[in-house]
Design a protein around this motif. Structure first.
Motif, short mmCIF file in Angstrom:
data_model
loop_
_atom_site.label_atom_id
_atom_site.label_comp_id
_atom_site.label_asym_id
_atom_site.label_seq_id
_atom_site.Cartn_x
_atom_site.Cartn_y
_atom_site.Cartn_z
N SER A 27 0.87 -1.18 0.00
CA SER A 27 0.00 0.00 0.00
C SER A 27 0.90 1.23 0.00
O SER A 27 2.10 1.13 0.30
CB SER A 27 -0.88 0.03 1.25
OG SER A 27 -0.07 0.26 2.39
N LEU A 28 0.33 2.38 -0.32
CA LEU A 28 1.13 3.60 -0.31
C LEU A 28 1.71 3.85 1.08
O LEU A 28 2.87 4.25 1.22
CB LEU A 28 0.30 4.79 -0.76
CG LEU A 28 1.09 6.10 -0.77
CD1 LEU A 28 2.18 6.08 -1.83
CD2 LEU A 28 0.16 7.29 -0.97
N GLY A 29 0.90 3.59 2.11
CA GLY A 29 1.38 3.79 3.48
C GLY A 29 2.61 2.94 3.76
O GLY A 29 3.59 3.39 4.36
N ALA A 30 2.57 1.67 3.32
CA ALA A 30 3.71 0.77 3.53
C ALA A 30 4.93 1.24 2.75
O ALA A 30 6.07 1.18 3.23
CB ALA A 30 3.32 -0.65 3.13
N VAL A 31 4.69 1.74 1.53
CA VAL A 31 5.79 2.24 0.70
C VAL A 31 6.46 3.45 1.38
O VAL A 31 7.69 3.52 1.49
CB VAL A 31 5.27 2.63 -0.70
CG1 VAL A 31 6.29 3.47 -1.46
CG2 VAL A 31 4.93 1.36 -1.49
N LEU A 32 5.64 4.38 1.86
CA LEU A 32 6.21 5.59 2.47
C LEU A 32 6.86 5.30 3.81
O LEU A 32 7.84 5.94 4.19
CB LEU A 32 5.12 6.67 2.61
CG LEU A 32 4.55 7.18 1.28
CD1 LEU A 32 3.48 8.24 1.54
CD2 LEU A 32 5.64 7.75 0.37
N TYR A 60 1.78 11.30 -5.43
CA TYR A 60 1.08 10.84 -6.63
C TYR A 60 1.41 9.37 -6.87
O TYR A 60 2.55 8.94 -6.70
CB TYR A 60 1.56 11.62 -7.86
CG TYR A 60 1.54 13.13 -7.70
CD1 TYR A 60 0.47 13.90 -8.16
CD2 TYR A 60 2.61 13.80 -7.10
CE1 TYR A 60 0.47 15.28 -8.04
CE2 TYR A 60 2.61 15.18 -6.96
CZ TYR A 60 1.54 15.91 -7.44
OH TYR A 60 1.55 17.29 -7.30
N VAL A 61 0.40 8.61 -7.27
CA VAL A 61 0.60 7.23 -7.72
C VAL A 61 0.22 7.20 -9.19
O VAL A 61 -0.93 7.52 -9.55
CB VAL A 61 -0.25 6.24 -6.90
CG1 VAL A 61 -0.23 4.86 -7.55
CG2 VAL A 61 0.27 6.15 -5.47
N VAL A 66 -2.91 11.25 -4.57
CA VAL A 66 -3.49 10.18 -3.75
C VAL A 66 -4.64 10.67 -2.87
O VAL A 66 -5.41 9.86 -2.35
CB VAL A 66 -2.43 9.48 -2.86
CG1 VAL A 66 -1.35 8.87 -3.73
CG2 VAL A 66 -1.87 10.41 -1.81
N ARG A 67 -4.77 12.01 -2.72
CA ARG A 67 -5.93 12.50 -1.97
C ARG A 67 -7.22 12.22 -2.74
O ARG A 67 -8.31 12.22 -2.15
CB ARG A 67 -5.80 13.99 -1.69
CG ARG A 67 -4.66 14.30 -0.73
CD ARG A 67 -4.49 15.79 -0.51
NE ARG A 67 -3.15 16.08 -0.01
CZ ARG A 67 -2.78 15.99 1.26
NH1 ARG A 67 -3.64 15.62 2.16
NH2 ARG A 67 -1.54 16.25 1.62
N HIS A 68 -7.09 12.00 -4.05
CA HIS A 68 -8.26 11.64 -4.86
C HIS A 68 -8.36 10.13 -5.03
O HIS A 68 -9.26 9.63 -5.70
CB HIS A 68 -8.20 12.31 -6.23
CG HIS A 68 -8.14 13.81 -6.15
ND1 HIS A 68 -9.00 14.55 -5.38
CD2 HIS A 68 -7.29 14.70 -6.71
CE1 HIS A 68 -8.70 15.83 -5.48
NE2 HIS A 68 -7.66 15.94 -6.27
N LEU A 69 -7.39 9.41 -4.47
CA LEU A 69 -7.45 7.94 -4.48
C LEU A 69 -7.82 7.53 -3.05
O LEU A 69 -8.75 8.08 -2.49
CB LEU A 69 -6.09 7.36 -4.93
CG LEU A 69 -5.63 7.81 -6.33
CD1 LEU A 69 -4.23 7.30 -6.64
CD2 LEU A 69 -6.60 7.31 -7.40
N ALA A 70 -7.09 6.62 -2.47
CA ALA A 70 -7.43 6.17 -1.11
C ALA A 70 -6.37 6.61 -0.11
O ALA A 70 -6.19 5.97 0.94
CB ALA A 70 -7.63 4.67 -1.10
N LEU A 72 -3.25 6.98 2.09
CA LEU A 72 -2.23 6.00 2.46
C LEU A 72 -2.69 4.56 2.23
O LEU A 72 -1.88 3.64 2.18
CB LEU A 72 -1.83 6.19 3.93
CG LEU A 72 -1.10 7.50 4.25
CD1 LEU A 72 -0.86 7.63 5.75
CD2 LEU A 72 0.23 7.60 3.49
N GLU A 73 -4.00 4.37 2.09
CA GLU A 73 -4.53 3.02 1.84
C GLU A 73 -4.48 2.64 0.36
O GLU A 73 -4.84 1.51 -0.01
CB GLU A 73 -6.00 2.93 2.30
CG GLU A 73 -6.26 3.39 3.73
CD GLU A 73 -5.47 2.57 4.73
OE1 GLU A 73 -5.42 1.35 4.55
OE2 GLU A 73 -4.90 3.17 5.66
#
Lengths: 99, 158
Positions: A27-32, A60-61, A66-70, A72-73
């Motif tokens: 997930s983005l949270g895990a990546v960051l 951005y992903v 990402v605020r328009h995605l999910a 950190l999820e």
């Protein structure tokens, strides 16, 4: 799973000059989290003290904010690119309300 | 290239003054007028960081996604496109520009608190009559914002 995180010039001091950092995370949270574990000086640029995404950083992903995605999820997968950019914002008065 | 973390940044070795081509200044003023009463914003791309003496190359007007008279945020999608294109071309973010529609061209507490580009110049154009340049055009002032502290840099236009 290896995710490429593109680091802008303004943050490369904190990555020892690296322009791309490859880390794992589903997930983005895990990546960051993996990114800031490898480069702790980036932490305050990305996370609030409570672990949420800092208001004044854009992440951005694959080109999408990402605020328009999910947030950190947001799920990640092989081949995606994550980009981090400090926001450019301000104004003539304080305080700033949340987006 | 600066070294060390942001806490170690200083103003030592930076240019004592900077200059902005007249055509870029004119375009910034036109954008500020067109966006009023909302704050306007945009990015100046340069050959190298302003803090290292780089020269401004071109102006990229952007959208203020907050569409406010007192706040701005550069559209994140435009910021991404402009930042990546500059980096791929070995160019840099030279200046970050916004307008104050009714107050002086000085950074606010909001401006210094959010500023995340210590090697770039923060330029503010003021539409307030009292802030006009000697030629009557809206005044533009330039600032370093490092460690939440703003320091003015003399700006020559032309």
């Amino acid at each position: 799973m290896s995710i490429s995180v593109r680091i802008p010039p303004v943050l490369r001091t904190q990555t020892g000059g690296a322009k791309i950092v490859s880390v794992d995370g589903a997930s983005l949270g895990a990546v960051l989290t993996a990114l800031t574990a490898a480069h702790p000086d980036l932490r305050e640029q990305i996370f609030e003290a409570d672990g949420t995404l800092r208001r004044w950083v854009n992440v951005y992903v694959d080109g999408a904010d990402v605020r328009h995605l999910a947030g950190l999820e947001t799920p990640t997968h092989d081949g995606i690119e994550v980009v981090i950019l400090p926001a450019m914002a301000g104004g003539s008065v304080a305080p700033v309300s949340a987006r | 290239m600066s070294s060390g973390g942001s806490a170690q940044l200083s103003l030592a070795g930076r240019p004592a003054s900077v200059s902005l081509p007249r055509n870029i200044a004119d375009a910034i003023r036109a954008h500020a007028r067109a966006e009023a009463p909302r704050e306007a914003c945009g990015i100046i791309i340069g050959s190298a960081a302003a803090a290292s003496g780089g020269a401004p190359l071109r102006w990229e007007p952007t959208t203020n996604v907050l569409a406010s008279a007192t706040l701005y945020e550069i559209d994140p999608a435009q910021l991404l496109r402009i930042s990546i294109a500059a980096d791929d071309a070995d160019e840099v973010i030279w200046g970050i520009v916004h307008s104050h529609v009714a107050s002086p061209a000085k950074p606010s507490v909001t401006d210094t608190g959010v500023a995340g580009y210590p090697d770039a110049l923060y330029l503010i154009v003021s539409l307030a009559q009292s802030q006009s340049a000697p030629d009557g055009e809206p005044g533009i002032r330039a600032w370093w914002i490092v460690n939440r502290e703003a320091t003015e840099v003399p700006l020559a236009i032309g």
